[in-house]
Design a protein around this motif. Structure first.
Motif, PDB file in Angstrom:
ATOM      1  N   GLN A  25       0.798  -1.217   0.000  1.00  0.00           N
ATOM      2  CA  GLN A  25       0.000   0.000   0.000  1.00  0.00           C
ATOM      3  C   GLN A  25       0.835   1.273   0.000  1.00  0.00           C
ATOM      4  OE1 GLN A  25      -2.904  -0.112   3.121  1.00  0.00           O
ATOM      5  NE2 GLN A  25      -3.681  -2.138   2.545  1.00  0.00           N
ATOM      6  N   TRP A  71     -15.286 -16.319  -7.553  1.00  0.00           N
ATOM      7  CA  TRP A  71     -15.854 -15.130  -6.935  1.00  0.00           C
ATOM      8  C   TRP A  71     -14.864 -14.457  -5.994  1.00  0.00           C
ATOM      9  CZ3 TRP A  71     -19.603 -13.198  -9.424  1.00  0.00           C
ATOM     10  CH2 TRP A  71     -20.521 -14.020 -10.093  1.00  0.00           C
ATOM     11  N   GLN A  72     -13.968 -15.235  -5.369  1.00  0.00           N
ATOM     12  CA  GLN A  72     -12.921 -14.634  -4.543  1.00  0.00           C
ATOM     13  C   GLN A  72     -11.948 -13.827  -5.410  1.00  0.00           C
ATOM     14  OE1 GLN A  72     -11.575 -18.301  -2.627  1.00  0.00           O
ATOM     15  NE2 GLN A  72     -12.305 -17.548  -0.636  1.00  0.00           N
ATOM     16  N   LYS A  73     -11.574 -14.406  -6.554  1.00  0.00           N
ATOM     17  CA  LYS A  73     -10.703 -13.688  -7.484  1.00  0.00           C
ATOM     18  C   LYS A  73     -11.393 -12.438  -8.006  1.00  0.00           C
ATOM     19  CE  LYS A  73      -8.372 -17.879  -9.106  1.00  0.00           C
ATOM     20  NZ  LYS A  73      -8.146 -18.764 -10.286  1.00  0.00           N
ATOM     21  N   ALA A  90     -13.788 -10.671  -6.569  1.00  0.00           N
ATOM     22  CA  ALA A  90     -13.869  -9.661  -5.507  1.00  0.00           C
ATOM     23  C   ALA A  90     -12.521  -8.996  -5.269  1.00  0.00           C
ATOM     24  CB  ALA A  90     -14.380 -10.308  -4.220  1.00  0.00           C
ATOM     25  N   GLU A  91     -11.431  -9.773  -5.309  1.00  0.00           N
ATOM     26  CA  GLU A  91     -10.114  -9.207  -5.082  1.00  0.00           C
ATOM     27  C   GLU A  91      -9.737  -8.230  -6.194  1.00  0.00           C
ATOM     28  OE1 GLU A  91      -5.686 -10.780  -3.870  1.00  0.00           O
ATOM     29  OE2 GLU A  91      -6.766 -11.882  -5.414  1.00  0.00           O
ATOM     30  N   GLN A 108     -11.789  -6.497  -8.122  1.00  0.00           N
ATOM     31  CA  GLN A 108     -12.593  -5.283  -7.989  1.00  0.00           C
ATOM     32  C   GLN A 108     -12.049  -4.384  -6.889  1.00  0.00           C
ATOM     33  OE1 GLN A 108     -14.964  -4.643 -10.284  1.00  0.00           O
ATOM     34  NE2 GLN A 108     -14.309  -6.599 -11.145  1.00  0.00           N
ATOM     35  N   THR A 109     -11.633  -4.990  -5.779  1.00  0.00           N
ATOM     36  CA  THR A 109     -11.072  -4.219  -4.672  1.00  0.00           C
ATOM     37  C   THR A 109      -9.792  -3.522  -5.092  1.00  0.00           C
ATOM     38  OG1 THR A 109     -12.010  -5.794  -3.084  1.00  0.00           O
ATOM     39  CG2 THR A 109     -10.270  -4.332  -2.290  1.00  0.00           C
ATOM     40  N   LYS A 110      -8.923  -4.254  -5.816  1.00  0.00           N
ATOM     41  CA  LYS A 110      -7.663  -3.664  -6.273  1.00  0.00           C
ATOM     42  C   LYS A 110      -7.918  -2.492  -7.211  1.00  0.00           C
ATOM     43  CE  LYS A 110      -4.638  -6.361  -4.253  1.00  0.00           C
ATOM     44  NZ  LYS A 110      -3.660  -5.833  -3.265  1.00  0.00           N
ATOM     45  N   PHE A 141     -10.509  -0.481  -7.250  1.00  0.00           N
ATOM     46  CA  PHE A 141     -11.001   0.672  -6.488  1.00  0.00           C
ATOM     47  C   PHE A 141      -9.885   1.318  -5.675  1.00  0.00           C
ATOM     48  CE2 PHE A 141     -15.328  -1.177  -6.997  1.00  0.00           C
ATOM     49  CZ  PHE A 141     -15.926  -0.047  -7.539  1.00  0.00           C
ATOM     50  N   MET A 142      -8.884   0.535  -5.271  1.00  0.00           N
ATOM     51  CA  MET A 142      -7.794   1.066  -4.454  1.00  0.00           C
ATOM     52  C   MET A 142      -6.714   1.731  -5.290  1.00  0.00           C
ATOM     53  SD  MET A 142      -7.350  -1.998  -1.649  1.00  0.00           S
ATOM     54  CE  MET A 142      -5.844  -1.245  -1.003  1.00  0.00           C
ATOM     55  N   THR A 143      -6.693   1.460  -6.582  1.00  0.00           N
ATOM     56  CA  THR A 143      -5.655   2.018  -7.441  1.00  0.00           C
ATOM     57  C   THR A 143      -5.820   3.522  -7.537  1.00  0.00           C
ATOM     58  OG1 THR A 143      -5.548  -0.010  -8.733  1.00  0.00           O
ATOM     59  CG2 THR A 143      -4.638   1.977  -9.736  1.00  0.00           C
TER      60      THR A 143
END
Length: 338
Positions: A56, A136-138, A140-141, A143-145, A147-149
C-alpha cells in the motif's frame, strides 16, 4: 534474495551516462568503500506517524551519500545484464520512474552474518504452496484492487506506450514467458493489416477532399448513390476511429497497446470499404482483374505474417535468441530474451 547491500557511487550508469550507477555491494576483500546507505521516504504518507506498509505504501529511496533518488531508466540491459531493466539514481525526482513499493518486509535482529542470512531466508512470508481461490474470490479481489488504485497519479510501466505509437504498432505488451525457454505471449498485431489501415485512412481523406473540391465546381466523378455511401463511411467508420483514438491524447493515465483495440476495429472496417470503393473506380475489366490479383497477394502476405508471429499469441514455441531478433520489426518491440 541476493543477501547483498544496494550500492551506488559516482560512476555513470551503463546505458544512461547522465545517471549514477546502482549495483549490489559484495565485499571480496577489495578495498572499495561501500555507499549503501539509503533513506526511505513515504510518498503517500497522510500523517507524520504513518508506518511503512507493504504493497500500500509508495516510497522513494534516497541515496544518502549523493542525495539522488533510485529510479528505473526504462532501458533494457544487454545479455550481460540478463535483459533486466536498468536501475539508476538521479538528482531529479520524477514520480513516474522513482516511486516504489514492496510486496513484503523481512526483519531480523540477529547480528551474526551467517545466522542473519539463514533467518531472513527462512522467514515464511511468501506462500510455499499454491493458494487456491474460487472465481468469486478472485473477482472480488480484482474489484477491490481496481477501487484502491490511485488513478490521480499515473505510473510508468515498462510496457506502457503513447497513442502516437499505436497506429504503426511501435510497441508490444508482454503477458507471459516460460520459466525454462524463450516461449512467450505478447499482445502484437498483424503489422500488414495495421499499416494498411493507416494507408486506408489517408486514402479515404484524400478522396473525400478531392470529391468535395470537385463537387464545388459542379464536377461529379461518381454517381449520387456511390457518393452518399462514401460519405456515410466517413460519418460512421472514420468518426468512430477518431473518437476512440483521439480521446487518449487527453487521458492522463498509464496507457497500453490494448487501449487502441476499439479504434482498430473501425480502422479495419474502413480499410475494407476503401478497397471496395477503389475497385468500383476502376473502369475496365482488365484493371479490375489486376486489382483482384493485388488484393490476393496482399491477403497472402497477411496470412504469412500471421503464421510467422502466431507463436507469440499462444506461447507454443521456444525461440532461439537469433529467431527473436529476426522477428523484431522495431527495436521498440519488447520481446524478452533469456
Amino acid at each position: 534474495m541476493t543477501n547483498r547491500a544496494l550500492n551506488s557511487h559516482n560512476v555513470a550508469a551503463p546505458l544512461t551516462p547522465t545517471d549514477q550507477e546502482v549495483s549490489c555491494y559484495i565485499d571480496y576483500h577489495i578495498q572499495l568503500t561501500s555507499h549503501s546507505t539509503w533513506r526511505v521516504e513515504l510518498v503517500n504518507r497522510k500523517s507524520a506517524d504513518e508506518q511503512w506498509m507493504a504493497v500500500q505504501s509508495s516510497v522513494r529511496l534516497i541515496h544518502v551519500d549523493s542525495g539522488q533518488s533510485l529510479k528505473i531508466s526504462g532501458k533494457q540491459l544487454p545479455e550481460w545484464g540478463f535483459r533486466h531493466f536498468e536501475v539508476t539514481t538521479n538528482s531529479e525526482f520524477i514520480p513516474e520512474t522513482a516511486t516504489w513499493n514492496v510486496e513484503e518486509h523481512r526483519y531480523t535482529k540477529v547480528e551474526d552474518k551467517n545466522e542473519r542470512e539463514k533467518d531472513m531466508n527462512d522467514a515464511e512470508m511468501i506462500p510455499t504452496t499454491p493458494y487456491s481461490m474460487s472465481f468469486w474470490q478472485k473477482f472480488a479481489e480484482l474489484q477491490t484492487k481496481m477501487f484502491m488504485t490511485r488513478v490521480d497519479q499515473p505510473m510508468e510501466h515498462m510496457y506502457s506506450s503513447e497513442p502516437l505509437e499505436w497506429p504503426l504498432l511501435d510497441r508490444t505488451t508482454a503477458y507471459w514467458i516460460s520459466n525454462d525457454s524463450n516461449a512467450q505471449i505478447h499482445l502484437i498485431g498483424n503489422f500488414v493489416v495495421w499499416y494498411s489501415g493507416v494507408a486506408a485512412i489517408f486514402i479515404y481523406c484524400a478522396l473525400l477532399a478531392f470529391y468535395l473540391l470537385r463537387r464545388k465546381r459542379q464536377c461529379y466523378d461518381i454517381d449520387e448513390e456511390t457518393w452518399l455511401k462514401f460519405r456515410r463511411i466517413g460519418e460512421v467508420l472514420l468518426s468512430g476511429y477518431l473518437v476512440n483514438y483521439l480521446v487518449f491524447f487527453l487521458t492522463d493515465a498509464t496507457l497500453f497497446l490494448y487501449h487502441y483495440l476499439p479504434a482498430l476495429v473501425f480502422k479495419i472496417m474502413l480499410l475494407a470499404t476503401v478497397l471496395e470503393h477503389v475497385y468500383l473506380l476502376l473502369r475496365t475489366p482488365t484493371q479490375q482483374q489486376r486489382f483482384k490479383w493485388l488484393v490476393m497477394l496482399w491477403l497472402g502476405f497477411i496470412l504469412k505474417t500471421y503464421m510467422r508471429y502466431l507463436p507469440f499469441c499462444y506461447g507454443n514455441k521456444s525461440f532461439t535468441t537469433e529467431e527473436i531478433k529476426q522477428l523484431k520489426l522495431h527495436e521498440t518491440w519488447d520481446f524478452i530474451i533469456y
